[in-house]
Structure formats: structure tokens, C-alpha cells
Design a protein around this motif. Sequence first.
Motif, PDB file in Angstrom:
ATOM      1  N   ASP A   1       0.863  -1.184   0.000  1.00  0.00           N
ATOM      2  CA  ASP A   1       0.000   0.000   0.000  1.00  0.00           C
ATOM      3  C   ASP A   1       0.900   1.235   0.000  1.00  0.00           C
ATOM      4  OD1 ASP A   1      -1.863   2.181   0.931  1.00  0.00           O
ATOM      5  OD2 ASP A   1      -3.254   0.479   1.022  1.00  0.00           O
TER       6      ASP A   1
ATOM      7  N   ARG B   1      -0.571   1.057   5.773  1.00  0.00           N
ATOM      8  CA  ARG B   1       0.354  -0.067   5.962  1.00  0.00           C
ATOM      9  C   ARG B   1       0.540  -0.368   7.442  1.00  0.00           C
ATOM     10  NH1 ARG B   1       3.599   2.851   2.293  1.00  0.00           N
ATOM     11  NH2 ARG B   1       5.132   3.305   3.918  1.00  0.00           N
TER      12      ARG B   1
ATOM     13  N   THR C   1      -3.175  -6.252  -1.008  1.00  0.00           N
ATOM     14  CA  THR C   1      -2.754  -5.060  -1.743  1.00  0.00           C
ATOM     15  C   THR C   1      -3.917  -4.117  -1.989  1.00  0.00           C
ATOM     16  OG1 THR C   1      -1.741  -4.246  -3.797  1.00  0.00           O
ATOM     17  CG2 THR C   1      -3.077  -6.239  -3.970  1.00  0.00           C
ATOM     18  N   ASP C   2      -3.608  -2.839  -1.938  1.00  0.00           N
ATOM     19  CA  ASP C   2      -4.602  -1.848  -2.316  1.00  0.00           C
ATOM     20  C   ASP C   2      -4.794  -1.935  -3.824  1.00  0.00           C
ATOM     21  OD1 ASP C   2      -6.420   0.167  -2.062  1.00  0.00           O
ATOM     22  OD2 ASP C   2      -4.953   1.777  -1.894  1.00  0.00           O
TER      23      ASP C   2
END
Length: 206
Positions: A12, A18, A55-56
Motif C-alpha cells: 500500500d 500499511r 494489496t490496495d
Amino acid sequence: MSTADTVVHIVDDEEAVRNSLAFLLSSAGFAVRVHESATQFLAVAPQISNGCLITDLRMPDMDGVELLRRLRAADAMLPAIVITGHGDVQMAVEAMKNGAIDFIEKPFSDDVLIESITHAASRAAERVQSDAALEAVRQRVALLSEREQQVLKGVVAGQANKTIAFELGISPRTVEVYRAGLMGKMQARSLPELVRMVMDLKIDTP
């Protein structure tokens, strides 16, 4: 290999996100590593033997969908979860098509994320066990003699002993002897198990 051995990799671009995710997952008992960009994660992904990914979806250097595409192309795919905003559902579906096992819409509860990560970690641990089993089979094949590998190729192709014997210029009885020997060396309890071993390995025996 258990889920406790699985490292959760957080990708991120926002430091606060994070750190928040790392704290939550660490408190839940997961080993965590953080990465500030998809590019940074891609550089280390091929060396990760037992991990899963969160994950973003939207990041400035590379979005989550492209990250998954590149992981697949590099044969470094991990069980992956994408975090998405309400307007990104179409992109999240695209991420699923590229290998993500789940996507979580913001805002989400801690329990939802932990449950999803637990599932991803379980998938990662299963894959490590599967990889270890395949490597063991690969090593057994390497220990076969050249003639045993030739007989193995015929057996896996579904050829009868007489056909294998004709192609190799030996007697059917000799083929039976080689076949029995390679079954023992491969630790296969049956012909179907032997065939499945080699097919799972996806190799072309000499």
C-alpha cells in the motif's frame, strides 16, 4: 507447513494504512512484511516461498490489477486479497480474473479482513506442501536409469508393454521388470498413482 509460517505481505502506498494493517494482523498472530509500492514488492516476490498478499487496488506507481498480472507473468503469484473502494468493484472483479482470491470493500471490519487473510494463508501453506511433494517426485525421476525413464515415458503415454518393448527393442518381460523397478523407485503404489505423479510434474521424460 502451517499458516503460522506464512508471511503476509502488505502492499500500500499510504504509510498510515500499511502500519494500521500490519498492527492488526500482527496482533492476530500473523508474521507481516510491508511494502510501500507494487514495484518494490515485485522486486522481492520471486524469492517468497511461503507468503500471501494483501494489496490496495489503486496505487500511483502500479495498480493492484497490474501487480497481479506481473506476478503471474513472473510465475511469482501468491494467494492475494485486494482492498477496494466502492467505485472500484469492476476493477476488483478484474483482479479476481487475474488470480486474486478475494476482494474487500472499504470500509471493512477487522474480522472480515482476518478471516480472508486466514484463508489466503491456508492456501499459501497448502501450495508449499504441494511444491515440496512435486520436488520429491522430480528427484525420484532423476534417479531412474535412462532405460527406466524410457519405459516410464511409454507407461505414462498409455502404451502396452508389448508396444514399449517393440519401440525399445527389448522383450515384454524385460519391460515388466523395468516397470516394477521404477514403480518401487517412484514410490508409486499403483499405475494410476504413477501416471498422476508424472503428469502433475508436467515434465517430458526422455
